[in-house]
Design a protein around this motif. Structure first.
Motif, PDB file in Angstrom:
ATOM      1  N   GLY A 249      -8.965  -6.485  14.924  1.00 37.70           N
ATOM      2  CA  GLY A 249      -8.894  -6.912  13.533  1.00 37.70           C
ATOM      3  C   GLY A 249      -8.561  -5.767  12.605  1.00 37.70           C
ATOM      4  N   ARG A 250      -9.148  -4.597  12.856  1.00 43.36           N
ATOM      5  CA  ARG A 250      -8.844  -3.438  12.025  1.00 43.36           C
ATOM      6  C   ARG A 250      -7.394  -3.000  12.197  1.00 43.36           C
ATOM      7  NH1 ARG A 250     -14.268   0.251  13.206  1.00 43.36           N
ATOM      8  NH2 ARG A 250     -15.745  -1.100  12.059  1.00 43.36           N
ATOM      9  N   ALA A 251      -6.914  -3.070  13.425  1.00 40.89           N
ATOM     10  CA  ALA A 251      -5.522  -2.680  13.662  1.00 40.89           C
ATOM     11  C   ALA A 251      -4.565  -3.624  12.946  1.00 40.89           C
ATOM     12  CB  ALA A 251      -5.247  -2.662  15.164  1.00 40.89           C
ATOM     13  N   MET A 252      -4.874  -4.910  12.915  1.00 36.88           N
ATOM     14  CA  MET A 252      -4.001  -5.858  12.229  1.00 36.88           C
ATOM     15  C   MET A 252      -4.014  -5.615  10.717  1.00 36.88           C
ATOM     16  SD  MET A 252      -4.075 -10.026  12.337  1.00 36.88           S
ATOM     17  CE  MET A 252      -3.604 -10.020  14.054  1.00 36.88           C
ATOM     18  N   LEU A 253      -5.163  -5.302  10.147  1.00 38.05           N
ATOM     19  CA  LEU A 253      -5.218  -5.008   8.715  1.00 38.05           C
ATOM     20  C   LEU A 253      -4.419  -3.761   8.373  1.00 38.05           C
ATOM     21  CD1 LEU A 253      -9.002  -5.782   7.956  1.00 38.05           C
ATOM     22  CD2 LEU A 253      -7.015  -7.199   7.418  1.00 38.05           C
ATOM     23  N   LYS A 254      -4.510  -2.762   9.246  1.00 36.30           N
ATOM     24  CA  LYS A 254      -3.723  -1.544   8.996  1.00 36.30           C
ATOM     25  C   LYS A 254      -2.229  -1.813   9.127  1.00 36.30           C
ATOM     26  CE  LYS A 254      -7.263   1.782  10.454  1.00 36.30           C
ATOM     27  NZ  LYS A 254      -7.605   2.856  11.429  1.00 36.30           N
ATOM     28  N   GLU A 255      -1.880  -2.697  10.061  1.00 36.92           N
ATOM     29  CA  GLU A 255      -0.472  -3.008  10.245  1.00 36.92           C
ATOM     30  C   GLU A 255       0.139  -3.640   8.996  1.00 36.92           C
ATOM     31  OE1 GLU A 255       2.364  -5.778  13.168  1.00 36.92           O
ATOM     32  OE2 GLU A 255       0.194  -5.575  13.543  1.00 36.92           O
ATOM     33  N   PHE A 256      -0.584  -4.508   8.357  1.00 38.65           N
ATOM     34  CA  PHE A 256      -0.083  -5.138   7.130  1.00 38.65           C
ATOM     35  C   PHE A 256      -0.415  -4.333   5.879  1.00 38.65           C
ATOM     36  CE2 PHE A 256      -0.384  -8.780  10.030  1.00 38.65           C
ATOM     37  CZ  PHE A 256       0.874  -9.346   9.865  1.00 38.65           C
ATOM     38  N   GLY A 257      -1.137  -3.225   6.059  1.00 42.97           N
ATOM     39  CA  GLY A 257      -1.436  -2.370   4.924  1.00 42.97           C
ATOM     40  C   GLY A 257      -2.413  -2.937   3.936  1.00 42.97           C
ATOM     41  N   ASP A 259      -5.857  -2.863   4.519  1.00 42.91           N
ATOM     42  CA  ASP A 259      -7.203  -2.420   4.878  1.00 42.91           C
ATOM     43  C   ASP A 259      -7.838  -1.559   3.801  1.00 42.91           C
ATOM     44  OD1 ASP A 259      -5.374  -0.386   5.252  1.00 42.91           O
ATOM     45  OD2 ASP A 259      -6.612   0.571   6.799  1.00 42.91           O
ATOM     46  N   GLY A 260      -7.112  -1.309   2.686  1.00 45.28           N
ATOM     47  CA  GLY A 260      -7.644  -0.522   1.593  1.00 45.28           C
ATOM     48  C   GLY A 260      -7.210   0.919   1.597  1.00 45.28           C
ATOM     49  N   SER A 261      -6.551   1.376   2.674  1.00 47.66           N
ATOM     50  CA  SER A 261      -6.105   2.778   2.729  1.00 47.66           C
ATOM     51  C   SER A 261      -4.800   3.003   1.968  1.00 47.66           C
ATOM     52  CB  SER A 261      -5.944   3.200   4.190  1.00 47.66           C
ATOM     53  OG  SER A 261      -4.970   2.382   4.835  1.00 47.66           O
ATOM     54  N   ILE A 262      -4.039   1.951   1.689  1.00 44.97           N
ATOM     55  CA  ILE A 262      -2.762   2.054   0.979  1.00 44.97           C
ATOM     56  C   ILE A 262      -2.926   1.430  -0.405  1.00 44.97           C
ATOM     57  CG2 ILE A 262      -0.306   1.450   1.011  1.00 44.97           C
ATOM     58  CD1 ILE A 262      -0.493   1.231   4.030  1.00 44.97           C
ATOM     59  N   PRO A 263      -2.518   2.100  -1.459  1.00 51.25           N
ATOM     60  CA  PRO A 263      -2.610   1.495  -2.796  1.00 51.25           C
ATOM     61  C   PRO A 263      -1.788   0.223  -2.878  1.00 51.25           C
ATOM     62  CG  PRO A 263      -2.215   3.851  -2.959  1.00 51.25           C
ATOM     63  CD  PRO A 263      -2.034   3.495  -1.523  1.00 51.25           C
ATOM     64  N   PHE A 264      -2.181  -0.651  -3.803  1.00 54.42           N
ATOM     65  CA  PHE A 264      -1.505  -1.945  -3.935  1.00 54.42           C
ATOM     66  C   PHE A 264      -0.039  -1.783  -4.320  1.00 54.42           C
ATOM     67  CE2 PHE A 264      -0.280  -5.802  -6.179  1.00 54.42           C
ATOM     68  CZ  PHE A 264      -0.742  -6.791  -5.320  1.00 54.42           C
ATOM     69  N   ASP A 265       0.279  -0.777  -5.090  1.00 55.88           N
ATOM     70  CA  ASP A 265       1.666  -0.586  -5.523  1.00 55.88           C
ATOM     71  C   ASP A 265       2.560  -0.099  -4.388  1.00 55.88           C
ATOM     72  OD1 ASP A 265       0.746  -1.328  -7.996  1.00 55.88           O
ATOM     73  OD2 ASP A 265       0.451   0.744  -8.689  1.00 55.88           O
TER      74      ASP A 265
END
Length: 389
Positions: A249-257, A259-265
């Motif tokens: 699940g964490r890997a899928m969130l990171k794949e779509f960006g 997971d909170g590590s990438i800013p919304f913009d």
């Protein structure tokens, strides 16, 4: 003929003879009448206060010691302190709904309200009715009883069973029940109040807050990760969909960006930021305080029995007696009809000095109780001292 000699042991007329002999004679030879009073000691008892110590404290306005003395009596004799109920000026008809009312009952027999007047002895406004004669009618019902009709009032065997009809023809029967609470249900917090709470700034620590210094002993964590993440479960007969593992699940969130590590913009996929909104429902409980004095276990068990509380109080009284010493004896006498002089004599003072020393002994014992027992304390406003000009 032999005359019977009177017996010297007949004392039935002794009190009358003594009363006649004791009355003084007037110079003219006529005896003045005087009320005969019994020769005994039935004198009226001297008036004595039922609780002298309490009366003295109340007269002085020493409400702090007065509260402590009443507290001691209520602990030694539970239930002896009678609490006067608060005056309830509500009319019984305000809390209890009784139908028919006075106006409905008289309207059922043809009386009409023509005016209102105020009774001077109750200061209440009442209705003034126009009288109308109503002749009762009697007939037998199907159960063999007797029904009496007076206007719209229907009595069956002397009991009122109906006092009118509704607009649809339904029978109006007499009722007596608790009146419902006035006002509707609380509408809950509006959205504006929820938004106002959500926009509040977080509580910032005071700049004067002291922070302890933690000396680092090692760079390694003191407690290891003993919580293994949930693994993936394949679909089965019990669960047709299966379950994602935590790592997957964490890997899928990171794949779509997302997971909170990438800013919304900077998201790799086009996305639109929607305005904040509130989900309808009572889930917004932040800022609402609803304390529950009893937990689930305590509420299910109910209140503790009264005798358990009395036993605890008596044990606490024994604890206080152990620490109060001779002051406990003074307090025991101060909650009775014993005077200050009697208390002073009981504590070893001379009779001439006991009346002067007694009040100070009572005050000292009450002060010792206040210092030892927190529940005997009460906050009182200081009395205003009048200063002469």
């Amino acid at each position: 003929m032999i005359s019977e000699k009177p017996s010297n042991r007949d004392l039935s007329q002794l009190s009358a003879l003594l009363a006649v002999r004791s009355q003084p004679t007037s110079p003219s030879g006529k005896q003045t009448k005087k009320a005969i009073t019994p020769a005994n000691d039935n004198k009226s008892a001297r008036e004595q206060l039922a609780w002298p110590a309490l009366e003295r404290l109340a007269y002085r306005g020493d409400f702090r010691r007065l509260f402590a003395l009443r507290h001691w009596k209520n602990m030694v004799f539970p239930g002896s302190d009678i609490q006067a109920p608060e005056e309830n000026h509500l009319d019984p008809e305000t809390t209890i709904e009784v139908r028919p009312s006075e106006a409905e009952l008289l309207a059922a027999v043809g009386w009409k309200v023509i005016d209102r007047e105020r009774w001077h002895f109750t200061n209440e406004t009442v209705n003034v009715y126009e009288r109308k004669d109503s002749a009762p009618t009697h007939h037998k019902n199907k159960n063999g009883g007797e029904d009496t009709q007076i206007g719209n009032l229907l009595f069956r065997d002397g009991r009122l069973i109906e006092w009118g009809k509704t607009g649809k023809g339904s029978s109006l029967r007499p009722v007596e029940r608790p009146r419902g609470a006035k006002g509707g249900a609380s509408p809950g917090r509006p959205d504006a109040a929820v938004w106002a709470y959500l926009k509040l700034p977080g509580a910032a620590a005071s700049p004067l807050t002291a922070k302890p210094y933690s000396k680092p002993l090692s760079g390694e964590p003191a407690i290891g990760d003993f919580y293994p993440p949930l693994p993936r479960e394949e679909p089965s007969a019990k669960d047709k969909h299966g379950r994602f593992g935590v790592e997957e699940g964490r890997a899928m969130l990171k794949e779509f960006g997302v997971d909170g590590s990438i800013p919304f913009d900077r998201l790799p996929l086009p996305a639109t930021r929607c305005p904040d909104g509130l989900v309808s429902g009572p889930q917004w409980v932040g800022g609402v305080k609803k304390p529950k004095p009893l937990g689930e276990i305590s509420a299910a068990a109910g209140r503790e029995p009264e005798f358990v509380r009395q036993v605890d109080v008596l044990d606490y009284v024994d604890h206080l007696r152990h620490h109060l010493g001779r002051h406990a004896l003074v307090l025991d006498m101060a909650i009775t009809d014993a005077t200050a002089k009697e208390i002073g004599v009981a504590m070893g003072q001379a009779p001439a000095y006991a009346e002067k020393r007694g009040p100070s002994l009572i005050d000292a014992a009450i002060d010792a109780l206040i210092d030892l027992d927190e529940t005997a304390r009460v906050e009182t406003a200081p009395a205003e001292e009048k200063i002469a000009a």
